[in-house]
Design an enzyme around this catalytic site. Structure first.
Site, PDB file in Angstrom:
ATOM      1  CB  CYS A   2      -0.874   0.030   1.244  1.00  0.00           C
ATOM      2  SG  CYS A   2      -1.899  -1.409   1.432  1.00  0.00           S
ATOM      3  NE  ARG A  27       5.232   1.652  -1.193  1.00  0.00           N
ATOM      4  CZ  ARG A  27       6.196   1.805  -0.302  1.00  0.00           C
ATOM      5  NH1 ARG A  27       7.218   2.571  -0.578  1.00  0.00           N
ATOM      6  NH2 ARG A  27       6.146   1.207   0.863  1.00  0.00           N
ATOM      7  CD1 TRP A  77       0.010  -5.958  -3.356  1.00  0.00           C
ATOM      8  CD2 TRP A  77       0.045  -6.687  -1.234  1.00  0.00           C
ATOM      9  NE1 TRP A  77       0.548  -7.225  -3.349  1.00  0.00           N
ATOM     10  CE2 TRP A  77       0.588  -7.703  -2.063  1.00  0.00           C
ATOM     11  CE3 TRP A  77      -0.028  -6.924   0.135  1.00  0.00           C
ATOM     12  CZ2 TRP A  77       1.044  -8.910  -1.574  1.00  0.00           C
ATOM     13  CZ3 TRP A  77       0.430  -8.138   0.634  1.00  0.00           C
ATOM     14  CH2 TRP A  77       0.957  -9.115  -0.230  1.00  0.00           C
ATOM     15  CG  ASN A 103       0.633   2.323   3.717  1.00  0.00           C
ATOM     16  OD1 ASN A 103      -0.366   2.253   3.018  1.00  0.00           O
ATOM     17  ND2 ASN A 103       1.775   2.831   3.309  1.00  0.00           N
ATOM     18  N   GLY A 104      -0.323  -0.971   6.520  1.00  0.00           N
ATOM     19  CA  GLY A 104       0.051  -1.823   7.649  1.00  0.00           C
ATOM     20  C   GLY A 104      -1.061  -2.787   7.984  1.00  0.00           C
ATOM     21  CD  GLU A 487      17.672 -12.596  -7.456  1.00  0.00           C
ATOM     22  OE1 GLU A 487      17.134 -13.129  -6.495  1.00  0.00           O
ATOM     23  OE2 GLU A 487      17.248 -11.541  -7.963  1.00  0.00           O
ATOM     24  CE  LYS A 491      14.317 -10.560  -9.824  1.00  0.00           C
ATOM     25  NZ  LYS A 491      14.924 -10.583  -8.554  1.00  0.00           N
ATOM     26  CD  GLU A 494      10.526 -11.452  -7.841  1.00  0.00           C
ATOM     27  OE1 GLU A 494      11.574 -11.159  -8.448  1.00  0.00           O
ATOM     28  OE2 GLU A 494      10.173 -10.855  -6.825  1.00  0.00           O
ATOM     29  CG  HIS A 510      20.641 -36.507  -3.418  1.00  0.00           C
ATOM     30  ND1 HIS A 510      21.062 -37.737  -2.987  1.00  0.00           N
ATOM     31  CD2 HIS A 510      21.761 -35.779  -3.654  1.00  0.00           C
ATOM     32  CE1 HIS A 510      22.390 -37.760  -2.946  1.00  0.00           C
ATOM     33  NE2 HIS A 510      22.835 -36.573  -3.354  1.00  0.00           N
ATOM     34  CE  LYS A 609      11.772  -2.260  -5.835  1.00  0.00           C
ATOM     35  NZ  LYS A 609      12.510  -3.347  -6.508  1.00  0.00           N
TER      36      LYS A 609
HETATM   37  C1  AGP Z   1      12.796  -9.216  -5.536  1.00  0.00           C
HETATM   38  O1  AGP Z   1      12.702  -9.282  -6.902  1.00  0.00           O
HETATM   39  C2  AGP Z   1      11.497  -9.267  -4.839  1.00  0.00           C
HETATM   40  N1  AGP Z   1      10.662  -8.202  -5.229  1.00  0.00           N
HETATM   41  C3  AGP Z   1      11.505  -9.597  -3.356  1.00  0.00           C
HETATM   42  O2  AGP Z   1      11.945 -10.908  -3.220  1.00  0.00           O
HETATM   43  C4  AGP Z   1      12.366  -8.693  -2.456  1.00  0.00           C
HETATM   44  O3  AGP Z   1      13.721  -8.916  -2.697  1.00  0.00           O
HETATM   45  C5  AGP Z   1      12.024  -8.985  -0.989  1.00  0.00           C
HETATM   46  O4  AGP Z   1      10.680  -8.679  -0.755  1.00  0.00           O
HETATM   47  C6  AGP Z   1      12.903  -8.230  -0.026  1.00  0.00           C
HETATM   48  O5  AGP Z   1      12.777  -6.854  -0.173  1.00  0.00           O
HETATM   49  P1  AGP Z   1      13.838  -5.866   0.423  1.00  0.00           P
HETATM   50  O6  AGP Z   1      15.134  -6.119  -0.231  1.00  0.00           O
HETATM   51  O7  AGP Z   1      13.287  -4.506   0.128  1.00  0.00           O
HETATM   52  O8  AGP Z   1      13.898  -6.127   1.903  1.00  0.00           O
END
Ligand code: AGP
Length: 614
Positions: A2, A27, A77, A103-104, A487, A491, A494, A510, A609
């Site tokens: 949010c 975000r 969100w 927010n929260g 990673e 990517k 996501e 395994h 974000k």
């Molecule tokens: C990364 O592509 C993601 N959006 C997500 O995994 C992100 O890295 C994670 O939420 C941690 O965020 P931060 O680095 O702002 O703490």
């Protein structure tokens, strides 16, 4: 997650709110809304989906709102309740006189709701936020003072919040407060702004006040008053923001993600300036506030992070253990906070976070700080809540990262880990001069090597498109590049929603090998060095099960031609530094597949974000 924005001043509020929300769009959100003070009443407008839908909704009301100079806005969100118009913020009390954006998460909302319902409040949404609207309205009925009402209400609220509240009977007052969620006041010439993140108002002012937890600010068009939760006045500390008042721009790239991938060579250059001059000069990290004596005797490090930052942390472990000989534990923040961790004053705790606001990591950091550990934060946001908890702050200065999928901030975190490991190794004398010198001279060459990879992006695009029809994808690697495989898979997952998984290649046999057949792409992160031959054998095993084989390699070995269907070549680099080189083609593969599939690359579904809820 949010985003909130508010304004009280002399300018028309509508564009300020909508522009502000637009700057927070990155975000991630699924509905939006605003409330504006119009003559005798507060009007609320909401829409599901993108901001454009809210703009459409507002188009027929533009005239009645055009003169308003005070309002609040929100992008949501969904956490409690589906993304519907009813659940979108702002929320109101029974009679609609009081409006709130939040927010929260209000953790005790069920208990509060039960009490409020007994008192006659009628709930319309499934959100936790609506309890705040009713609760503050109830306190307002008793006190006839909005600031006091917020003060009393927040004493009953548990959880995390940034709140902005208006009441029709206090037509010139915007009351805001926060606990464990960011909220910043912007001081303009024409009034006051309040937002969950700086981009929402940076266009109007770069003077700001960071509200601390439990403080309540009362904003009018020409004043700001801050108090603590007991009503004691607090003198505001005005800060100059280190931000350029420029709108976010894609600079001609189709998506922010592609632009941010291309910024990576400069991101590394910027970090190295002032810290690593030549391969002969020592790494300078004045940001590390631990004494050299403490660093020499340090016997334990814990690194906590989430998502992509967690992968950077895993590589950090490899570097620090290898170069400094200090044991390093890496743990997902969400796990760290719910168990009895052995952390004390002799442990260095490193928190890694692009946003510096991730709720799980922030809580973990606060827990370890309370146990007396020295807190070192690696973040892209020196103005964040985590940065404020830091004893040592390594700001990675990657510039604002708009794409939800982290790319340049990851490279920046990695670069910072290399510098930190080298810095500690030099102080401890734990690695040979030759090793350190080689790594330093290779680090200085990294930006050019990444530029070479970017120059080869057409080939990577062709390869990516070949695999865009797949439902699953496997990444394998060993050693320091195992987190690179994780990673790369993250990517792809996501932004393309393809089920991608990273494995340590030795684990394939395994279990995961059962999934291999002629439909399964297997990408091998095959960097020259200690595990090259081992990984080659693991790749042979996958090939023998007819998997569709791709190599990402810096080897010119001819035998790879028979083994792999596609070979993506990257420049030669020391094995220890290879994660920085290897990740770039993996980012591009994910990008090109998602782009080819027509996905919303910069704002993938369900993702935010900065994840400000635990
Ligand atoms: C990364 O592509 C993601 N959006 C997500 O995994 C992100 O890295 C994670 O939420 C941690 O965020 P931060 O680095 O702002 O703490």
């Amino acid at each position: 997650m949010c985003g909130i924005v508010g304004y009280v001043g002399t300018n028309p509020v509508l564009d300020i709110l909508l522009d502000g929300l637009e700057q927070l769009e990155y975000r991630g959100y699924d509905s939006s809304g605003i409330a504006v003070k119009c003559d005798e009443e507060i009007k609320v407008y909401k829409a599901v989906g993108k901001l454009k839908n809210l703009r459409d909704e507002l188009s027929s009301h533009a005239y009645e709102i055009s003169k308003s100079t005070m309002g609040i806005g929100h992008i949501r969100w969904a956490t409690h309740g589906a993304p519907t118009t009813v659940n979108a913020h702002p929320h109101t009390c029974n009679c609609g006189s009081l409006v709130v954006v939040h927010n929260g998460i209000i953790e005790n909302y069920k208990e509060l709701k039960a009490k409020l319902e007994k008192d006659g409040c009628i709930f319309r949404s499934q959100t936790d936020t609506e309890t705040v609207a009713h609760l503050v309205a109830q306190k307002y009925a008793q006190t006839k003072d909005l600031t006091k009402a917020v003060e009393l209400a927040t004493k009953e609220i548990e959880g995390a919040y940034a709140l902005e509240i208006m009441h029709n009977d206090e037509p010139e007052k915007l009351v805001i407060t926060k606990r464990n969620a960011p909220l910043i006041i912007g001081i303009g010439h024409d009034g006051y702004y309040a937002a969950s993140d700086i981009p929402a108002f940076i266009k109007h002012t770069n003077k700001a006040i960071y509200l601390s937890d439990n403080q309540i600010a009362t904003l009018t068009k020409d004043s700001v008053k801050i108090q603590d939760v007991d009503g004691n006045e607090v003198k505001p500390k005005i800060e100059q923001l280190p931000w350029e008042p420029v709108a976010l721009s894609k600079m001609g790239y189709k998506h922010y993600m592609l632009k941010e991938i291309h910024e990576q060579p400069d991101v590394i250059r910027n970090i190295l300036v002032g810290k690593l001059h030549t391969s002969d000069s020592p790494v300078e990290l004045n940001e590390v506030k631990l004494t050299k004596e403490t660093l020499k005797t340090l016997n334990r490090i814990q690194v906590i992070a989430c998502g992509t930052s967690l992968h950077a942390a895993m590589i950090g472990k490899y570097l620090i253990e290898d170069l400094c000989g200090i044991p390093v534990d890496v743990e997902a923040s969400s796990e760290y906070i719910y168990r009895k961790t052995v952390t004390n004053a002799h442990t260095l705790v490193i928190g890694v976070s692009q946003s510096g606001e991730t709720a799980d990591t922030l809580t973990a950091i606060k827990q370890s700080k309370a146990k007396g550990s020295h807190i070192l934060i690696i973040t892209n946001r020196p103005d964040s809540a985590m940065a404020r908890e830091a004893d040592s702050l390594l700001s990675v200065n990657a510039g604002i990262e708009v794409s939800v999928a982290a790319t340049k901030s990851y490279i920046a975190q990695l670069t910072s880990f290399y510098l930190l490991a080298l810095y500690m190794a030099e102080i401890k004398g734990s690695a040979s001069d030759e090793t350190i010198k080689n790594l330093k001279s290779e680090m200085l060459l990294l930006p050019q090597k990444i530029e070479q990879i970017l120059a080869n992006k057409d080939y990577i695009q062709t390869c990516a498109r070949k695999y865009s029809g797949t439902r699953d994808f496997i990444y394998i690697a060993r050693g320091v590049n195992y987190p690179t495989a994780l990673e790369g898979a993250l990517k792809l997952k996501e932004i393309s929603y393809i089920n991608a998984t990273g494995y340590p290649a030795g684990e394939l046999k395994h279990g995961p090998i059962a999934m291999l057949d002629e439909t399964m792409p297997v990408l091998s992160v095959l960097m020259k060095g200690s595990v090259y031959e081992k990984l080659l054998s693991n790749s042979e095993e996958a090939k023998a099960r007819n998997a569709r084989m791709i190599a990402l390699t810096n080897s010119t070995d001819k035998k790879l031609d028979d083994l792999f269907d596609y070979i993506i070549r990257v420049p030669e680099v020391d094995e220890m530094l290879s994660p920085i080189i290897a990740i770039v083609p993996l980012q591009l593969i994910a990008y090109y597949i998602a782009e080819f599939l027509g996905k919303d690359v910069d704002q993938p579904r369900n993702l935010a974000k900065s994840v400000t809820v635990e």
